[in-house]
Design a protein around this motif. Structure first.
Motif, PDB file in Angstrom:
ATOM      1  N   TRP A 164      -3.783  -8.856   2.549  1.00 30.03           N
ATOM      2  CA  TRP A 164      -4.709  -9.945   2.214  1.00 30.03           C
ATOM      3  C   TRP A 164      -6.143  -9.593   2.618  1.00 30.03           C
ATOM      4  O   TRP A 164      -7.074  -9.752   1.841  1.00 30.03           O
ATOM      5  N   ILE A 165      -6.299  -9.081   3.838  1.00 37.38           N
ATOM      6  CA  ILE A 165      -7.638  -8.776   4.343  1.00 37.38           C
ATOM      7  C   ILE A 165      -8.265  -7.594   3.609  1.00 37.38           C
ATOM      8  O   ILE A 165      -9.470  -7.578   3.345  1.00 37.38           O
ATOM      9  N   ARG A 166      -7.434  -6.602   3.236  1.00 37.43           N
ATOM     10  CA  ARG A 166      -7.964  -5.381   2.623  1.00 37.43           C
ATOM     11  C   ARG A 166      -7.817  -5.362   1.097  1.00 37.43           C
ATOM     12  O   ARG A 166      -7.686  -4.303   0.494  1.00 37.43           O
ATOM     13  N   LYS A 167      -7.847  -6.518   0.461  1.00 40.09           N
ATOM     14  CA  LYS A 167      -7.666  -6.594  -0.986  1.00 40.09           C
ATOM     15  C   LYS A 167      -8.731  -5.804  -1.743  1.00 40.09           C
ATOM     16  O   LYS A 167      -8.441  -5.137  -2.745  1.00 40.09           O
ATOM     17  N   LYS A 168      -9.971  -5.853  -1.275  1.00 36.28           N
ATOM     18  CA  LYS A 168     -11.059  -5.134  -1.960  1.00 36.28           C
ATOM     19  C   LYS A 168     -10.836  -3.628  -1.913  1.00 36.28           C
ATOM     20  O   LYS A 168     -11.061  -2.926  -2.912  1.00 36.28           O
ATOM     21  N   ASP A 169     -10.423  -3.135  -0.763  1.00 35.74           N
ATOM     22  CA  ASP A 169     -10.162  -1.698  -0.637  1.00 35.74           C
ATOM     23  C   ASP A 169      -8.965  -1.288  -1.495  1.00 35.74           C
ATOM     24  O   ASP A 169      -8.971  -0.217  -2.116  1.00 35.74           O
ATOM     25  N   ILE A 170      -7.941  -2.132  -1.520  1.00 36.77           N
ATOM     26  CA  ILE A 170      -6.767  -1.834  -2.342  1.00 36.77           C
ATOM     27  C   ILE A 170      -7.131  -1.838  -3.818  1.00 36.77           C
ATOM     28  O   ILE A 170      -6.614  -1.039  -4.603  1.00 36.77           O
ATOM     29  N   LEU A 171      -8.057  -2.735  -4.201  1.00 38.30           N
ATOM     30  CA  LEU A 171      -8.506  -2.777  -5.597  1.00 38.30           C
ATOM     31  C   LEU A 171      -9.166  -1.464  -5.996  1.00 38.30           C
ATOM     32  O   LEU A 171      -8.987  -0.986  -7.122  1.00 38.30           O
TER      33      LEU A 171
END
Length: 399
Positions: A96-103
């Motif tokens: 949840w917290i690292r959604k931008k990095d995962i994107l």
């Protein structure tokens, strides 16, 4: 040069597969150009999942752990659920917290699938994606069987747990839990049972989906490293050597950045998984050793659950270490390909460019647990040895 770009996006969707569906339902699948309303709905789903896990499962089991502290058999029964729930909370929060990095990682994977490529290169990518899909199916199958044993069978009065009058005075629930109210009275019992069932369902799909998604990311970068190695080996077959070499250097740097991003996102989760596996392995070993030494017969239902839980934990931890080992091997393969190339026959400028790959590939790239331990099969074997040592200590202390 034989190049293929047909149905590339379909191959990408096939590779992502069920992970996207499950993680979207959990609200932790990142999307491009997500509207404020979609982002709000995703956050609501994640918060709802966290509340179900924490209030329905984690807090009651922790409360029960304090109540039975000192009884080693009850504590082992409790921790076989409490520890995985804690790990799942870390996984869900991390995604949840690292959604931008995962994107960013997902966009890089999508770009790799959409790029024109040789038939052999696309076959390598599909082979890696197929392996990730097999691990995904295996993980969900194990979770489904475990869910049926833990949640469905207690309805018929069959429990997989270690039952005592202290932990289960009357009616059976899936988890060893303690509430501030009398859970044996209706409708408190029904509400508690439903909450635990929903929490375990969320826990199961989150545990398996995050693990399989991690495997997908690492398998993909392994496939890209394998393709890079083949391009370096056949650099002399390209029409323009300088352009091919330049693209190889850029691609190598991009893949190193990809690996570092995966490591930054999942490093805390990997550390918690290793610690969880070590504790559970030692506890189950102590339990089985106690049963053998004291000549007791372990109830068949509980023995089945212990075997399934051990296999599941062993398989998931082994998956992390195995894909980490494959990643190290592929990185070393790029270095070996650059060293074995006949660079001594090239012009000095071309040799200098090739050395950039050799120098950077000489530095090992690997995933780590908490930035402390490399995720390799050697680490996995050392963890088993350490846990085995604690088993003997626990057995000696009990005697």
């Amino acid at each position: 040069m034989d190049v293929s770009k047909y149905s590339a996006y379909d191959d990408y969707k096939w590779a992502v597969g069920i992970n996207q569906v499950i993680l979207t339902l959990c609200g932790i699948w990142p999307k491009n150009n997500e509207t404020k309303q979609e982002k709000l709905l995703s956050n609501i789903r994640v918060i709802l999942m966290l509340n179900i896990l924490i209030c329905g499962c984690f807090i009651p089991t922790i409360h029960s752990l304090f109540k039975i502290w000192g009884d080693i058999m009850c504590m082992i029964d409790n921790m076989q659920y409490t520890l995985p729930l804690f790990i799942i909370l870390i996984k869900l929060s991390t995604m949840w917290i690292r959604k931008k990095d995962i994107l960013l990682l997902l966009n890089m994977i999508k770009d790799d699938w959409l790029k024109p490529k040789k038939i052999k290169e696309r076959d390598v990518m599909k082979k890696r994606a197929r392996l990730a899909r097999i691990f995904t199916i295996f993980g969900y199958f194990m979770m489904l069987v475990s869910y049926i044993l833990v949640v469905v069978l207690p309805i018929f009065g069959i429990s997989m747990r270690y039952l005592t009058n202290k932990t289960d005075p009357d009616k059976l629930t899936p988890l060893q839990s303690y509430y501030i109210y009398d859970k044996n009275k209706s409708p408190f019992f029904e509400v508690s049972y439903i909450m635990q069932s929903l929490g375990l369902m969320v826990a199961g799909v989150t545990y398996s989906s995050v693990d399989s998604f991690f495997g997908l990311l690492v398998f993909h970068v392994c496939g890209q490293l394998e393709n890079l190695k083949m391009r370096i080996i056949h650099l002399d077959k390209f029409k323009n050597f300088e352009i091919a070499l330049s693209h190889s250097v850029q691609d190598h740097i991009r893949l190193i950045r990809f690996i570092n991003m995966i490591d930054d996102i999942f490093t805390l989760m990997l550390l918690s998984v290793l610690l969880y596996f070590g504790i559970v392995f030692a506890c189950y070993g102590f339990l089985l050793g106690t049963m053998v030494n004291q000549g007791r017969n372990l109830p068949v239902p509980r023995l089945i659950l212990i075997i399934l839980a051990s296999v599941n934990s062993f398989a998931h931890t082994c998956l992390y270490c195995a894909v980490g080992e494959i990643l190290v091997t592929q990185c070393e393969g790029v270095y070996e390909a650059a060293c074995k190339y006949k660079w001594y026959n090239l012009d000095p400028k071309k040799t200098k460019s090739l050395m950039m790959i050799m120098i950077r590939a000489n530095k090992p790239s690997y995933l780590s647990a908490g930035k402390l331990f490399p995720m390799t099969m050697s680490t996995f074997c050392n963890m088993i040895k350490t846990s085995g040592g604690y088993i003997s200590v626990l057995l000696a202390h009990r005697e």
